[in-house]
Design a protein around this motif. Sequence first.
Motif, PDB file in Angstrom:
ATOM      1  N   GLU A 206       0.694  -1.690  -0.043  1.00  0.00           N
ATOM      2  CA  GLU A 206       0.019   0.013  -0.528  1.00  0.00           C
ATOM      3  C   GLU A 206       0.583   1.383   0.117  1.00  0.00           C
ATOM      4  OE1 GLU A 206      -4.240   1.361   2.392  1.00  0.00           O
ATOM      5  OE2 GLU A 206      -1.819   0.552   3.587  1.00  0.00           O
TER       6      GLU A 206
ATOM      7  N   LYS B 265      -6.615   1.366  -4.206  1.00  0.00           N
ATOM      8  CA  LYS B 265      -7.327   0.066  -4.258  1.00  0.00           C
ATOM      9  C   LYS B 265      -7.146   0.034  -5.925  1.00  0.00           C
ATOM     10  CE  LYS B 265     -12.540  -1.099  -3.378  1.00  0.00           C
ATOM     11  NZ  LYS B 265     -12.115  -1.565  -5.192  1.00  0.00           N
TER      12      LYS B 265
ATOM     13  N   GLU C 270      -6.081  -3.311  -8.115  1.00  0.00           N
ATOM     14  CA  GLU C 270      -6.925  -4.358  -8.961  1.00  0.00           C
ATOM     15  C   GLU C 270      -5.928  -4.738 -10.386  1.00  0.00           C
ATOM     16  OE1 GLU C 270     -11.549  -4.635 -10.214  1.00  0.00           O
ATOM     17  OE2 GLU C 270     -10.745  -3.136  -8.678  1.00  0.00           O
TER      18      GLU C 270
ATOM     19  N   THR D  77      -4.711  -6.994  -5.680  1.00  0.00           N
ATOM     20  CA  THR D  77      -5.964  -6.917  -4.404  1.00  0.00           C
ATOM     21  C   THR D  77      -5.735  -8.196  -3.258  1.00  0.00           C
ATOM     22  OG1 THR D  77      -7.711  -6.247  -6.544  1.00  0.00           O
ATOM     23  CG2 THR D  77      -8.600  -6.812  -4.055  1.00  0.00           C
ATOM     24  N   GLY D  78      -5.925  -7.254  -2.877  1.00  0.00           N
ATOM     25  CA  GLY D  78      -5.770  -7.793  -0.920  1.00  0.00           C
ATOM     26  C   GLY D  78      -4.647  -8.040  -0.178  1.00  0.00           C
ATOM     27  N   TYR D  79      -3.043  -7.802  -1.323  1.00  0.00           N
ATOM     28  CA  TYR D  79      -1.645  -7.286  -0.978  1.00  0.00           C
ATOM     29  C   TYR D  79      -1.428  -6.472  -0.486  1.00  0.00           C
ATOM     30  CZ  TYR D  79      -0.785 -11.923  -2.741  1.00  0.00           C
ATOM     31  OH  TYR D  79      -2.103 -13.225  -3.750  1.00  0.00           O
ATOM     32  N   ASP D  80      -2.278  -5.398  -0.476  1.00  0.00           N
ATOM     33  CA  ASP D  80      -2.398  -4.035   0.198  1.00  0.00           C
ATOM     34  C   ASP D  80      -1.576  -3.456   1.464  1.00  0.00           C
ATOM     35  OD1 ASP D  80      -4.723  -5.097   0.680  1.00  0.00           O
ATOM     36  OD2 ASP D  80      -5.133  -3.075   2.062  1.00  0.00           O
ATOM     37  N   LYS D  81      -1.878  -4.856   2.598  1.00  0.00           N
ATOM     38  CA  LYS D  81      -0.637  -4.299   4.056  1.00  0.00           C
ATOM     39  C   LYS D  81       0.547  -5.479   4.062  1.00  0.00           C
ATOM     40  CE  LYS D  81      -4.014  -2.045   5.350  1.00  0.00           C
ATOM     41  NZ  LYS D  81      -4.442  -0.310   5.267  1.00  0.00           N
ATOM     42  N   GLU D  82       0.081  -6.187   2.791  1.00  0.00           N
ATOM     43  CA  GLU D  82       2.011  -7.057   2.783  1.00  0.00           C
ATOM     44  C   GLU D  82       2.614  -6.603   2.725  1.00  0.00           C
ATOM     45  OE1 GLU D  82       1.731 -10.619   2.769  1.00  0.00           O
ATOM     46  OE2 GLU D  82      -0.112 -10.933   3.675  1.00  0.00           O
TER      47      GLU D  82
END
Length: 287
Positions: free
Chosen positions: A102, A124, A128, A133-138
Amino acid sequence: MSDISLQNFSYAYNHPKKVLHNINLTVESGSFSVVLGPSGAGKTTLCLAIAGAVPHYFGGSSAGEVHVAGIHTQKSTMHDLALTVGTVLQDYETQLVTMTVEEEVAFSLENIGTNPIEIAQRVKDSLEKVGLTGYDKEPVTALSGGQKQRLVLASVLATNPKILVLDEPTSALDPEGTASLYRLLGELNKEHGITILVVEHDIATLLPYADQFILLENGQLILSDTPENVLSFMNSQQIFVEAIPPLWQLKFQLEKQTTTQFGPWRREQDAITELRQFLLKEVAKDA
């Protein structure tokens, strides 16, 4: 309407030998263009000139002009050009500067003063587009090589560039990763109208998407034309023939031996279909 225009452009790094010599080139808006040529042809330098890193970052001496989306690159700044031209380097990991996915995508937007609400939406949307998507905090360090490359692309896309310049972006990817990346670039080109300029050796992977091949040799522009015309020229003039895809080598051999003119084989299925039709006709002749 052209997005990229080079007029009598020449460039040398900090020594007398020209790396690019008197380049005249046009890349139309919305095109998917591929820069080809042997090692030392000047492909990377051409990309750097379009991105503005040549001469702003590398210095050296230049002549002629480079215009990108109407901007005279030599009279602009790299910061201003970065809002129009997104660049993905061959050593893409050097472009990663933050701790999390992110933060990485948001970094360039924060630098240009984008408001936080818009940053969140652009992060976001960009993740996408590249399938993250869904990796933003990784943590960035937890990503695979292919995912890191997609993250760099997401960071570039977040600034809404009109043009994407990629220098051998698949050099560290396996065949599946390469095919996946070019499918993504093809979608960005067709669905979002982004002009793509890419340096690549694996011509076969790009054929389904490209509409312009740019052939360089020894710092000079040899030919800029449709993929089929450039490949035919490479074959007839024996220039950089090792890069001609095996299917096209077969195509040229068959055309020479049978005097049959085959169509442009953009995909393996195109070749299979035409070869099947050709063989059926040959069988019918002998019947």
